[in-house]
Motif scaffolding. Sequence first.
Motif, PDB file in Angstrom:
ATOM      1  N   ALA A  14       0.820  -1.211   0.000  1.00  0.00           N
ATOM      2  CA  ALA A  14       0.000   0.000   0.000  1.00  0.00           C
ATOM      3  C   ALA A  14       0.855   1.263   0.000  1.00  0.00           C
ATOM      4  CB  ALA A  14      -0.922   0.000   1.217  1.00  0.00           C
ATOM      5  N   GLY A  15       1.886   1.282   0.854  1.00  0.00           N
ATOM      6  CA  GLY A  15       2.755   2.445   0.911  1.00  0.00           C
ATOM      7  C   GLY A  15       3.487   2.641  -0.414  1.00  0.00           C
ATOM      8  N   SER A  16       3.924   1.548  -1.020  1.00  0.00           N
ATOM      9  CA  SER A  16       4.632   1.642  -2.293  1.00  0.00           C
ATOM     10  C   SER A  16       3.724   2.200  -3.370  1.00  0.00           C
ATOM     11  CB  SER A  16       5.139   0.264  -2.726  1.00  0.00           C
ATOM     12  OG  SER A  16       5.952  -0.289  -1.723  1.00  0.00           O
ATOM     13  N   VAL A  17       2.497   1.704  -3.431  1.00  0.00           N
ATOM     14  CA  VAL A  17       1.558   2.177  -4.449  1.00  0.00           C
ATOM     15  C   VAL A  17       1.213   3.646  -4.213  1.00  0.00           C
ATOM     16  CG1 VAL A  17      -0.825   1.933  -5.288  1.00  0.00           C
ATOM     17  CG2 VAL A  17       0.614  -0.089  -4.982  1.00  0.00           C
ATOM     18  N   ALA A  18       1.044   4.025  -2.949  1.00  0.00           N
ATOM     19  CA  ALA A  18       0.740   5.429  -2.645  1.00  0.00           C
ATOM     20  C   ALA A  18       1.903   6.324  -3.061  1.00  0.00           C
ATOM     21  CB  ALA A  18       0.455   5.586  -1.145  1.00  0.00           C
ATOM     22  N   ALA A  19       3.121   5.883  -2.725  1.00  0.00           N
ATOM     23  CA  ALA A  19       4.291   6.701  -3.049  1.00  0.00           C
ATOM     24  C   ALA A  19       4.470   6.822  -4.563  1.00  0.00           C
ATOM     25  CB  ALA A  19       5.538   6.087  -2.412  1.00  0.00           C
ATOM     26  N   LEU A  20       4.287   5.701  -5.277  1.00  0.00           N
ATOM     27  CA  LEU A  20       4.441   5.737  -6.734  1.00  0.00           C
ATOM     28  C   LEU A  20       3.365   6.619  -7.370  1.00  0.00           C
ATOM     29  CD1 LEU A  20       5.320   2.005  -7.538  1.00  0.00           C
ATOM     30  CD2 LEU A  20       6.763   4.017  -7.975  1.00  0.00           C
ATOM     31  N   SER A  21       2.137   6.499  -6.883  1.00  0.00           N
ATOM     32  CA  SER A  21       1.046   7.310  -7.445  1.00  0.00           C
ATOM     33  C   SER A  21       1.352   8.794  -7.257  1.00  0.00           C
ATOM     34  CB  SER A  21      -0.289   7.012  -6.757  1.00  0.00           C
ATOM     35  OG  SER A  21      -0.596   5.654  -6.869  1.00  0.00           O
ATOM     36  N   ALA A  22       1.771   9.145  -6.056  1.00  0.00           N
ATOM     37  CA  ALA A  22       2.034  10.555  -5.777  1.00  0.00           C
ATOM     38  C   ALA A  22       3.219  11.052  -6.600  1.00  0.00           C
ATOM     39  CB  ALA A  22       2.293  10.749  -4.286  1.00  0.00           C
ATOM     40  N   ALA A  23       4.273  10.227  -6.688  1.00  0.00           N
ATOM     41  CA  ALA A  23       5.463  10.637  -7.436  1.00  0.00           C
ATOM     42  C   ALA A  23       5.133  10.800  -8.915  1.00  0.00           C
ATOM     43  CB  ALA A  23       6.575   9.614  -7.241  1.00  0.00           C
ATOM     44  N   ARG A  24       4.337   9.878  -9.455  1.00  0.00           N
ATOM     45  CA  ARG A  24       3.988   9.971 -10.875  1.00  0.00           C
ATOM     46  C   ARG A  24       3.122  11.195 -11.150  1.00  0.00           C
ATOM     47  NH1 ARG A  24       3.287   4.038 -13.528  1.00  0.00           N
ATOM     48  NH2 ARG A  24       5.385   3.315 -13.008  1.00  0.00           N
ATOM     49  N   ASP A  25       2.405  11.635 -10.119  1.00  0.00           N
ATOM     50  CA  ASP A  25       1.601  12.847 -10.293  1.00  0.00           C
ATOM     51  C   ASP A  25       2.416  14.099  -9.985  1.00  0.00           C
ATOM     52  OD1 ASP A  25      -0.433  11.301 -11.061  1.00  0.00           O
ATOM     53  OD2 ASP A  25      -1.693  11.578  -9.276  1.00  0.00           O
ATOM     54  N   GLY A  26       3.711  13.933  -9.817  1.00  0.00           N
ATOM     55  CA  GLY A  26       4.579  15.103  -9.741  1.00  0.00           C
ATOM     56  C   GLY A  26       4.986  15.543  -8.354  1.00  0.00           C
ATOM     57  N   ASP A 255      11.013  -6.531  -4.204  1.00  0.00           N
ATOM     58  CA  ASP A 255      12.216  -5.981  -4.847  1.00  0.00           C
ATOM     59  C   ASP A 255      11.853  -5.128  -6.064  1.00  0.00           C
ATOM     60  OD1 ASP A 255      13.595  -7.298  -2.915  1.00  0.00           O
ATOM     61  OD2 ASP A 255      14.260  -8.952  -4.205  1.00  0.00           O
ATOM     62  N   LEU A 256      10.861  -5.616  -6.798  1.00  0.00           N
ATOM     63  CA  LEU A 256      10.429  -4.883  -7.985  1.00  0.00           C
ATOM     64  C   LEU A 256       9.873  -3.510  -7.593  1.00  0.00           C
ATOM     65  CD1 LEU A 256       9.733  -4.985 -11.026  1.00  0.00           C
ATOM     66  CD2 LEU A 256       7.579  -6.066 -10.396  1.00  0.00           C
ATOM     67  N   LEU A 257       9.060  -3.489  -6.545  1.00  0.00           N
ATOM     68  CA  LEU A 257       8.482  -2.220  -6.098  1.00  0.00           C
ATOM     69  C   LEU A 257       9.581  -1.272  -5.619  1.00  0.00           C
ATOM     70  CD1 LEU A 257       5.349  -3.570  -4.202  1.00  0.00           C
ATOM     71  CD2 LEU A 257       5.323  -2.179  -6.287  1.00  0.00           C
ATOM     72  N   ARG A 258      10.543  -1.804  -4.913  1.00  0.00           N
ATOM     73  CA  ARG A 258      11.627  -0.962  -4.409  1.00  0.00           C
ATOM     74  C   ARG A 258      12.383  -0.329  -5.585  1.00  0.00           C
ATOM     75  NH1 ARG A 258      15.423  -4.076  -0.605  1.00  0.00           N
ATOM     76  NH2 ARG A 258      13.635  -4.025   0.783  1.00  0.00           N
ATOM     77  N   HIS A 259      12.625  -1.140  -6.586  1.00  0.00           N
ATOM     78  CA  HIS A 259      13.312  -0.665  -7.780  1.00  0.00           C
ATOM     79  C   HIS A 259      12.517   0.464  -8.450  1.00  0.00           C
ATOM     80  CE1 HIS A 259      15.755  -0.997 -11.401  1.00  0.00           C
ATOM     81  NE2 HIS A 259      14.625  -0.965 -12.091  1.00  0.00           N
ATOM     82  N   GLU A 260      11.205   0.265  -8.557  1.00  0.00           N
ATOM     83  CA  GLU A 260      10.353   1.272  -9.200  1.00  0.00           C
ATOM     84  C   GLU A 260      10.305   2.564  -8.388  1.00  0.00           C
ATOM     85  OE1 GLU A 260       8.566   1.380 -12.136  1.00  0.00           O
ATOM     86  OE2 GLU A 260       9.787  -0.390 -12.608  1.00  0.00           O
ATOM     87  N   LEU A 261      10.298   2.408  -7.071  1.00  0.00           N
ATOM     88  CA  LEU A 261      10.266   3.603  -6.212  1.00  0.00           C
ATOM     89  C   LEU A 261      11.539   4.430  -6.421  1.00  0.00           C
ATOM     90  CD1 LEU A 261       8.862   1.928  -2.978  1.00  0.00           C
ATOM     91  CD2 LEU A 261       7.735   3.779  -4.237  1.00  0.00           C
ATOM     92  N   GLU A 262      12.651   3.730  -6.475  1.00  0.00           N
ATOM     93  CA  GLU A 262      13.914   4.439  -6.708  1.00  0.00           C
ATOM     94  C   GLU A 262      13.891   5.120  -8.063  1.00  0.00           C
ATOM     95  OE1 GLU A 262      16.797   1.357  -6.055  1.00  0.00           O
ATOM     96  OE2 GLU A 262      16.718   1.626  -3.867  1.00  0.00           O
TER      97      GLU A 262
END
Lengths: 424, 564
Positions: A14-26, A255-262
């Motif tokens: 959940a945290g990963s998806v939230a962080a990715l969503s927010a980051a992708r929205d700028g 691991d995949l999520l961590r990679h995407e977050l970075e």
Amino acid sequence: MIGTEVLVVGGGLAGSVAALSAARDGARVTLVSKSESTLRQASGLVDVLGRVDGDLVADPFAAIEDLPESHPYSVVGTEALREGLALFDDVTGDRYRGGDRNALVPTTQGTVKPTLRYPASVAPGIAGDGHETLLVGISTDPDFDAKRAADTLAGTVPGEVRGVTVRFPRLRDDAKRTRYAKLLTEDAEFRDALVEKIAPKVDGADRVGFPAVFGEDPAFVRAELEAGFDAAGEPVSVFEVPTGPPSIPGTRLRDLLRHELEAAGVELVTGVPVVDFEAESAGSGDEDGERVTSIVVDRNGARVPYAPEQVVLATGGLVGEGIDSERDRVYEPVFDLHVPHPEDRYDWSEEPAFGDHAFARFGVRIDDDARPLDADGAVAYENLRAAGAVVGGADTATGKAASGVSLATGSRAGTRAATAVTQS
Amino acid sequence: MATTTEVLVIGGGSTGAGIARDLAMRGVDVTLVEQGNLTHGTTGRMHGLLHSGGRYAVADQASARECIEENRVLRDIAGHCVEMTGGLFVKRPEDTDEYFQEKLQGCRECGIPAEVLSAAEAREVEPYLATDIDKAIEVPDGAVDPFRLVVANAVSAEEHGARIETHAEVVDLLTDGDEVTGARVQHDSGPGKREHGLPGETEDIHAEHVVNAAGAWSGQLGEMAGVDVEVRPSKGVMVVMNVRQVDTVVNRCKPKGDADIVVPHETTAILGTTDEEVEDPEDYPEEGWEVDHMIDELSELVPILSDARTIRSFWGVRPLYEPPDTGTTDPTDITRDFFLLDHADRDGVDGLTTVVGGKFTTYRMMAEDVTDHVCDLLGVRASCTTADEPLPGSENLDRLESAMDDYGLRSPVARRSKERLGSYAPEVLGTDEPNPVLCECEAVTRAEVQHAIGQAGTDLNAVRLRTRASMGNCQGGFCCHRVANELHPEYDAETADASLDELWQERWKGHRHALWGEQLSQAMLNHTLHATTWNRDGDDADVDWDAFAGPTRTATDGGSHDRD
Ligand SMILES: Cc1cc2nc3c(=O)[nH]c(=O)nc-3n(C[C@H](O)[C@H](O)[C@H](O)COP(=O)(O)OP(=O)(O)OC[C@H]3O[C@@H](n4cnc5c(N)ncnc54)[C@H](O)[C@@H]3O)c2cc1C
Ligand SMILES: Cc1cc2nc3c(=O)[nH]c(=O)nc-3n(C[C@H](O)[C@H](O)[C@H](O)COP(=O)(O)OP(=O)(O)OC[C@H]3O[C@@H](n4cnc5c(N)ncnc54)[C@H](O)[C@@H]3O)c2cc1C
């Protein structure tokens, strides 16, 4: 104070998806996390909605209509789920499969489990098409008794299912799954020896399932094993059966999520629990409510404050330690958010082991903006959102909906947090 | 089906198993029937204290003397079931010195070795004792594993020709005029080892003499023969902690009371207990306040208990007995002594003896008395040897200790396995097959589980009692399915499933009493694993396969997100 736009607390799905969503929205995003997420324990399957009132669900989107009002899906809506899935699909690419209808994946216990997204390495094993299956167990892995699972599956699924147990060459009795994974990935002789043992048992089966030990690159291991069976004159597809902890597909997803977050530029800070926060009135009037102004993490005993504009709480449920309890109360440890629960702890659970347990629904309640609500149903803090298992209101274990709820609420919380940042 | 035996013993608790062993060792043909698994009754739900006698040294010196005597015997004959932890009677400032002196004096009068320790000395023995205690008396209390001990008695009885039938309930006593001549027994799944799903059957067992050792149920058995046995069942709670907060038995040094003892047992410490009369030994309330009361009271002796993790709770029912017209109102005042009721003498009913009351610690002595009585009636002259013959598993333990290797197991696993198996270790662990650990909390390997299945059939609760698999912190969340796997292929998949469900439900029953803090989180983890990962919560027999996506159908299933 360390400034950031969106601070996500908790590094699970959940945290990963939230962080990715927010980051992708700028938004500029920082993710702080105490310890391992539960993904290492999770099967790696992404359940969205597999059971309602005890019945299997084939079309989760249609079944969402039947859910009670308290269910997180009812609160955030199908749209949030679609957005979360779209993000997941984008991140996982061809590593995961699945459409709009649930697939029934065989489990190590010989049941089938309805799930919407599954690793590509699991796909050939999906039950229902009548293909003949051979399951292979490892004599030193007591979690998966291939013969028992096969006999149980044979009683429900179309097509023959057989099991065989082999002693993997060169392994100690207490070898971990990661050890099998390493050998399967790195050691051609090991793979050959294994195929040689199993080929005589294939006997016309269309597919051969192993416990999920194909390591970091399951496509490679599958291709190599399939080539081996081909060469032995027994062409089959090879697949993985997801396991309980320690789970290799779950670890892969982590691991995949961590990679995407970075890659998305999210700042990752791990090993630091959030221990405190400060809040102030959001405006001058009484109705304006409060907003979180700072979040304090503990870094090796030192208190380090962050000053985020928006906060997403994704600390998990009872398992992830986002929800905790004592003999007479259930609580959310970071913000002390309202967690509805029966007063008498004997009402937290039911007598049947798989009863309709209240504890399985413990968690904070949110609005459609993913903001936690207080006991009166008012927004607790206007810049705080919650996602994943810390959100209660549904038993996502019996409902086969755990990861789906993390996707839907994570996506909603991340997107809305980013919007709030841009608006301010 | 009808069979005959010389003596039929009803009840597979410590008393019945002890009697069966003694009779068999004296050459008597004996059959024992038990409605559940061995230790199904009070024996499987007791505190695990091998009494030094200290607890009875003031109020009931006869019992105290018996305890210390049998304490010594059991150390000799049942070494693999006993852990000599030592015990303390701890005096807090609010407890009277007068009682402390009486306790000390009483111990000495009864021949119980007793040593006064200062507060500092006591805290050296048990560092977690409260800092404000006054002093303590050290006595030879110990911990005893009731499951292992009863199983060892049953195995020994079998080795001497006895027939042991579990899951065999006596539904009626057979009578001929004023004489009891046997019993009608309902087998759960056919005679022999339990096998789920086998049809049950009825057997009439004709016997020259019947021994009613049904503990808290002995009144019900008495009724079947038209005699009154006034059992006064009294319940007690025990709360199991996640680790051994103490390594010594810790008693509170005050006159009888609730919540006054902590017993270290295997990997846990067990808090107890209460004493409350109940109507029905099978159906009584198990309440949260009793659990809270144990934790709150005993935290006064061992303060870390107040925040420690409890993993489950269970209740047992004492088969207290008092002769007609005694009229004791408070169950704590009823004697802990045992009674042999000779129904010929007492009620004019031949062929039946009831034994009731007593303690686990003195089971062997009780069995000896009953066996003497029965042998007398049968004209058997052999004398009792149960105090001298080690139980199976406890033969030559000293010699074995040095001779045993680790059987390829990691040393902590090997140590735990050897402690449980005693002299069976070489036979069970010396396997060439892979022998992975199935239960990590209790370090139980596959070989040990298979050995127990060999004895207990598909009754996984009986396997649990023999091995301790699923009795640790995770309460079976991570091993129940592994234990069930071991039933297959000897038993079919359906049977393994039924056995797994039964074990899982039994674990849940006690786990429910510990659901807060870490243990609630553990319950959620277990729930997630079993319901989410394994989908074990539904019965999905009739699946509409065409409604679901399949590997060959995904291309046409119309989903916009389909990427196949
Ligand atoms: C055994 C198991 C099997 C599962 N199987 C499946 C399955 O088959 N299918 C499926 O769909 N889902 C499955 N799941 C569920 C899924 O993996 C996730 O648990 C779920 O999506 C919830 O994720 P989350 O991100 O909310 O919480 P978590 O994964 O629990 O993550 C919470 C994170 O927050 C951190 N945290 C907690 N408190 C603090 C704090 N104070 N400060 C900083 N960080 C903190 C934790 O360290 C952790 O990293 C399974 C889960 C488990 C445990
Ligand atoms: C809370 C508590 C704590 C205790 N702690 C200790 C302690 O620490 N140390 C100690 O020495 N003693 C202790 N005791 C006492 C001790 O547990 C008992 O005295 C002893 O176990 C009694 O054994 P039993 O064989 O007589 O009875 P049980 O173990 O009850 O055996 C009777 C058996 O008969 C069976 N049965 C009943 N009806 C039928 C039927 N119709 N057909 C077939 N079978 C039938 C039952 O299933 C049962 O298994 C404790 C007791 C309690 C309640």
